[in-house]
Write an enzyme that holds these catalytic residues in place. Structure first.
Site, PDB file in Angstrom:
ATOM      1  N   TRP A   1      -5.464   1.505  10.408  1.00  0.00           N
ATOM      2  CA  TRP A   1      -5.736   1.464   9.191  1.00  0.00           C
ATOM      3  C   TRP A   1      -4.776   0.026   8.328  1.00  0.00           C
ATOM      4  O   TRP A   1      -5.831  -0.243   7.597  1.00  0.00           O
ATOM      5  CB  TRP A   1      -4.474   3.042   8.456  1.00  0.00           C
ATOM      6  CG  TRP A   1      -4.027   2.858   6.864  1.00  0.00           C
ATOM      7  CD1 TRP A   1      -3.445   2.169   6.028  1.00  0.00           C
ATOM      8  CD2 TRP A   1      -5.732   3.106   6.142  1.00  0.00           C
ATOM      9  NE1 TRP A   1      -4.212   2.648   4.590  1.00  0.00           N
ATOM     10  CE2 TRP A   1      -5.347   2.612   4.978  1.00  0.00           C
ATOM     11  CE3 TRP A   1      -7.079   3.196   6.464  1.00  0.00           C
ATOM     12  CZ2 TRP A   1      -6.157   2.762   3.819  1.00  0.00           C
ATOM     13  CZ3 TRP A   1      -7.779   3.651   5.966  1.00  0.00           C
ATOM     14  CH2 TRP A   1      -8.304   3.271   4.119  1.00  0.00           C
TER      15      TRP A   1
ATOM     16  N   TYR B   1       0.905  -1.415  -0.087  1.00  0.00           N
ATOM     17  CA  TYR B   1      -0.329  -0.202   0.108  1.00  0.00           C
ATOM     18  C   TYR B   1       1.071   1.409  -0.541  1.00  0.00           C
ATOM     19  O   TYR B   1       0.593   1.775  -1.014  1.00  0.00           O
ATOM     20  CB  TYR B   1      -1.024   0.126   1.151  1.00  0.00           C
ATOM     21  CG  TYR B   1      -1.832   1.227   1.155  1.00  0.00           C
ATOM     22  CD1 TYR B   1      -2.347   1.394   0.690  1.00  0.00           C
ATOM     23  CD2 TYR B   1      -1.472   2.265   2.382  1.00  0.00           C
ATOM     24  CE1 TYR B   1      -3.390   3.116   0.794  1.00  0.00           C
ATOM     25  CE2 TYR B   1      -2.215   3.266   2.684  1.00  0.00           C
ATOM     26  CZ  TYR B   1      -3.121   3.715   1.833  1.00  0.00           C
ATOM     27  OH  TYR B   1      -3.521   4.606   2.006  1.00  0.00           O
TER      28      TYR B   1
ATOM     29  N   GLU C   1     -11.707   5.531   4.997  1.00  0.00           N
ATOM     30  CA  GLU C   1     -11.177   6.558   5.847  1.00  0.00           C
ATOM     31  C   GLU C   1     -12.513   6.806   7.224  1.00  0.00           C
ATOM     32  O   GLU C   1     -11.757   7.039   8.930  1.00  0.00           O
ATOM     33  CB  GLU C   1     -10.749   7.947   5.616  1.00  0.00           C
ATOM     34  CG  GLU C   1      -9.511   7.577   4.630  1.00  0.00           C
ATOM     35  CD  GLU C   1      -7.907   7.302   5.166  1.00  0.00           C
ATOM     36  OE1 GLU C   1      -8.211   7.712   6.869  1.00  0.00           O
ATOM     37  OE2 GLU C   1      -7.231   7.323   4.560  1.00  0.00           O
TER      38      GLU C   1
END
Length: 188
Positions: free
Chosen positions: A49, A19, A41
């Site tokens: 995350w 990522y 988000e």
């Protein structure tokens, strides 16, 4: 061959590193991708995350590939089905906020021509390039994320606090918070 230096936050997890290497901090001007990150988000609020990244494909399947036009039309039966889906974060407030935010996303598109025009207007259309020596020096919020959050809330968006918005700005390249020693710093 020497290994490239990467931001410290992603080290040690292959998904996180991929990522970081391929997506994080790359400027995104496409409304569909901006919406995907906005939704991810909002679900991340209060969680890590990496938790969201691990469930990203499940989210993609559950939310019709983040098609905001479809999501905006979700009715109670679809919302109930989502709340039973163990592959995503089953938070009723966040699921309902996703539907609301999809509807409002399209209103912003109508007003500004695209959501990208709207959101990038907060940074004059180009990324802010910070000079962080260590990722831990990145602020959780800025005056710009405060202003953007306030404006989104005024428009009725949910789960768009300044910290969530700053993370969105980092993810979509509105701000470059790669460490200056990271190989991606000058690439994005």
């Amino acid at each position: 061959m020497a290994e490239k230096h990467k931001c410290g936050w992603c080290l040690g997890d292959a998904l996180y590193e991929a990522y970081h290497d391929q997506e994080w901090g790359v400027p995104v001007y496409d409304d569909a991708t901006i919406f995907e990150f906005l939704i991810l988000e909002t679900f991340q609020a209060g969680l890590s995350w990496i938790t969201i990244l691990r469930k990203r494909e499940n989210f993609r399947a559950a939310f019709d590939k983040f098609d905001y036009k479809k999501i905006a039309t979700y009715k109670l039966d679809k919302i109930d089905a989502l709340l039973q889906d163990a592959g995503i974060i089953r938070n009723k407030l966040k699921v309902n906020a996703t539907v609301t935010n999809a509807q409002l996303f399209m209103k912003v598109q109508e007003e500004f021509g695209s959501f990208s025009n709207y959101i990038w207007g907060f940074v004059d259309g180009k990324p802010i390039k910070n000079k962080l020596k260590n990722y831990k020096d990145a602020p959780p919020t800025t005056a710009i994320s405060d202003a953007l959050s306030k404006d989104l809330k005024k428009r009725g968006f949910k789960f768009v606090g300044s910290t969530v918005i700053y993370a969105h700005m980092q993810a979509t390249g509105m701000v470059n918070d790669h460490e200056i020693g990271c190989f991606r710093y000058n690439e994005v």
